[in-house]
Design an enzyme around this catalytic site. Structure first.
Site: not given
Length: 750
Positions: A8, A80, A82, A84, A295, A297, A340
């Site tokens: 992205e 990513d 997550d 989104e 990462y 988040r 994560h």
């Protein structure tokens, strides 16, 4: 084999490309490519709540490029990890017509050669429940915003306002705290500080009663006690030494990183996340494009075995074996996604010192914070000796205490030192020894209201209450600031008059929707959708079954013309002595007299709170003085007639005018600084209004001020750069998106 890897971010694409050999092409979607439409609700209201996704504005060119490059290639979706990121992968899969069951999705928590190669060898199918959780969140937010905002426009008489499901709860936290601060009445009290043979001590008890609960409340009483202390003789009652161990901190999660970066570096939440995103995706260095952290988040504190081994090697070889203790952290929170990792350096052996010539100043400062915290998490506890000295007068009436601490072994603090230095006590006395009083001082103090939220403490509050998730904290704060519901005073967050009125409207009319527990439970429902325990259609239906009756009630109030927020105040009109009403208009809040029609502006620093159906201003006299038509003196003379210049509030906001109006009609615009610097020369940019009241932005170094810069724009510049072309990003407002950043250079090219 010909493969196309789709991510992205352009920076991420560049970094990944470095690690993939021949046969791989890497392309970026530049964020989301599809979303709900901006011109309509975009959700089927037949009970299914199916979303209607459309191509986002300006993304047609990106999609064509992806379709072109995907022809004849195996597609790998590497956005990513997550929700989104999963949704982006799903949308790309839809556009390219890929098989959703096929294992073409790769995820990784760090962008390193090892992680990329391992992910490519172990692809998985798109995680449908995770995508559904993201859809549910997006639809929930659209339903709340789309359905509530029109009522807000009607009540506040302003069409640019909007309500959000989660940010409204954050606004409520800030407004409720501000009400406590406004209603707080400080109480006077006095403190006593003494010096005994060079040892500083504080009076803690009088006649065995603690001073913090039995305060000395006036100077007369304080002077009386001081004189009595000066006549007394003192002994060392007790010297107590106690060993203390400071436990090792866990590595950073999103929330703790944001809080620590705010407290230690002074970074706002958005700035922290922008820098962290850059460090995660990759930075151009003399060694090529490199990613420096995992990462960013995450709410997990887990660390990979490989990273643990690297930390052990570094500490043992460079600091000493006595400083190392291998440990992994287990979070007890049920919502944590253990796939994560914590936020840590991708290459623990790369010290901040070694990266001084690779990273910019702020990038290096945040990397240093992350590296230091990670290394501290793999170190040993710090050991201290705490000393407490108690001094009593011979009649045992006045109890003084001195506290100190001395570090015996710094342990993890070798990497992550405390923000405050410990104070070591120097005393050569023993228990029972007499000690002479050198001096005694009294200090007047006042009880303090609760401290306002900072960005860091608001994140901590939201995390504690279960509001939002790691990926949303920055956007929540950014939204309430951009909508001007909240302003910043230094580091602290203060609700504006508009924000207080919006919060009052929402809490009065939609109390359950912006209730803390309701919102936290909704977050748990979204988490359960992601784990497959909840069906997203059921969650949305249960929500709307609660929401719809409230909307019906609001519609009825509109039809009966009973929906308004006009509120009587305790301020009397200077003309007719009637009580003024607080209203919100196109240009903000103001006070008006319903009887004679006289209007008064409200100063930005005015303090008020609501008591039943009335608004109470703390200082009515200063309100009338500052809002009267004659304006507020600014300490300058009119260049035309020599009369005092005053600051006034007009139809289009504040301006400077001559106090001798209407005889003298001299005026000046009151320039406000923009949020970003000039894209042309780097000077300050100021906000101005045209004759018709429209806001525009111009460089302070422009030719009208004797400079040479010609920058002028209808849009406000930011200090952020476009990831695509490197141009300046500008703030833009639309009803559909609210305030957002856009690049005029890229949009022209599109």
């Amino acid at each position: 084999m010909n493969r196309l890897v789709i991510v992205e971010s352009p920076s991420k694409a560049k970094t990944i490309k470095k690690y993939l050999g021949q046969g791989y092409d890497v392309i970026s979607s530049v964020g989301h490519i599809r979303d709900l439409p901006s011109s309509e609700l975009g959700v089927q209201m037949d009970g299914s709540f199916e979303p209607k996704f459309v191509t986002m504005e300006g993304k047609q060119k990106v999609i064509k490029e992806i379709e072109k490059k995907a022809k004849g290639k195996e597609v790998i979706l590497a956005s990513d990890m997550d929700r989104e990121g999963e949704a982006i992968a799903w949308h790309i899969s839809e556009i390219l017509g890929l098989d959703k069951k096929k294992a073409n999705r790769v995820i990784f928590s760090e962008i390193t050669k090892t992680a990329i190669e391992k992910a490519i060898k172990n692809p998985i199918p798109i995680n449908e429940p995770k995508v559904e959780a993201q859809f549910a969140r997006r639809i929930l937010d659209r339903l709340v915003g789309y359905k509530i905002s029109p009522f807000l426009w009607r009540v506040m008489r302003a069409s640019k306002l909007s309500a959000g499901r989660v940010q409204s709860v954050a606004l409520r936290f800030i407004c409720e705290l501000e009400e406590k601060i406004t209603m707080f009445d400080p109480e006077e009290y006095w403190k006593f500080k003494a010096v005994f043979e060079g040892l500083e001590a504080t009076l803690t008890k009088i006649s065995d009663k603690p001073l913090d609960s039995n305060r000395v409340k006036n100077q007369k009483e304080a002077e009386k006690i001081k004189k009595e202390i000066e006549k007394s003789k003192f002994v060392v009652k007790n010297i107590q030494e106690k060993k203390n161990v400071k436990q090792v901190p866990a590595p950073f999660t999103t929330s703790t990183l944001q809080q620590s970066a705010s407290n230690r570096l002074g970074f706002g939440v958005s700035k922290t996340m922008q820098i962290a995103q850059r460090l995660y995706e990759g930075v151009e260095t003399p060694e090529g494009q490199l990613a420096f952290i995992t990462y960013m988040r995450t709410d997990s504190t887990r660390i990979s075995e490989e990273a643990l081994d690297k930390a052990e090697k570094y500490i043992n070889e460079n600091i000493g074996k006595e400083y190392h203790k291998k440990r992994n952290f287990v979070t007890k929170k049920s919502t944590v996604q253990d796939a994560h990792e914590a936020i840590r350096p991708t290459y623990p052996e790369r010290t901040p010192e070694s990266l001084k010539n690779m990273l910019s100043r702020d990038d290096l400062r945040l990397y240093t914070l992350i590296w230091s915290r990670f290394m501290a998490s793999q170190s040993t506890p710090a050991k201290y000796v705490n000393t407490k000295v108690t001094i009593l007068d011979t009649n045992e009436k006045f109890n003084f205490e001195a506290n100190g601490s001395e570090c015996e072994f710094d342990g993890f603090e070798k990497f992550f030192p405390p923000s405050k230095n410990e104070k070591k006590l120097k005393i050569r006395k023993k228990n029972g020894d007499g000690i002479s009083l050198d001096s005694i001082e009294t200090e007047q103090s006042f009880t303090m209201p609760p401290a306002r939220y900072t960005e860091a403490s608001l994140v901590k509050k939201m995390e504690k209450e279960g509001i939002g998730r790691p990926s949303t904290y920055a956007s929540i704060i950014k939204t309430i600031l951009s909508r001007q519901y909240v302003s910043k005073d230094g580091k602290t967050l203060m609700p504006t008059t508009l924000g207080i009125m919006v919060n009052r409207f929402l809490t009065q009319n939609f109390p359950k929707i912006i209730q803390t527990r309701f919102t936290a439970n909704m977050e748990n429902d979204l988490d359960n959708i992601e784990t497959g325990e909840n069906d997203w259609h059921v969650v949305l239906k249960e929500f709307y079954d609660t929401f719809d009756p409230v909307l019906g009630k609001m519609d009825k109030l509109v039809k009966e013309k009973k929906l308004n927020m006009d509120t009587k105040s305790n301020v009397k009109c200077t003309e007719c002595d009637d009580f003024l009403e607080l209203r919100i208009g196109k240009f903000g809040a103001y006070l008006t007299c319903a009887k004679c029609g006289k209007n008064f502006s409200i100063p930005e620093d005015a303090k008020f709170y609501f008591e039943k159906n009335k608004v109470i201003f703390k200082d009515t006299k200063s309100i009338l003085e500052q809002t009267a038509d004659n304006g507020r003196e600014i300490g300058r003379e009119c260049p035309k007639c020599g009369a005092d210049l005053v600051e006034k509030n007009g139809r289009f906001g504040k301006f400077i005018a001559c106090s001798n109006y209407p005889e003298c009609k001299y005026t000046e615009t009151l320039d406000e600084p923009a949020r970003g610097k000039c894209p042309s020369c780097g000077s300050e940019v100021i906000r101005r209004r045209s004759r018709k009241g429209k806001v525009f932005f111009t460089c302070k170094n422009n030719k009208y001020n004797g400079g040479e810069c010609e920058f002028i724009s209808w849009y406000e510049p930011s200090d952020e750069k476009c990831p695509e072309c490197g141009g300046t990003l500008f703030y833009k407002y639309t009803k559909a998106k609210g305030e957002h950043l856009f690049c005029p250079e890229c949009s022209k090219k599109k």
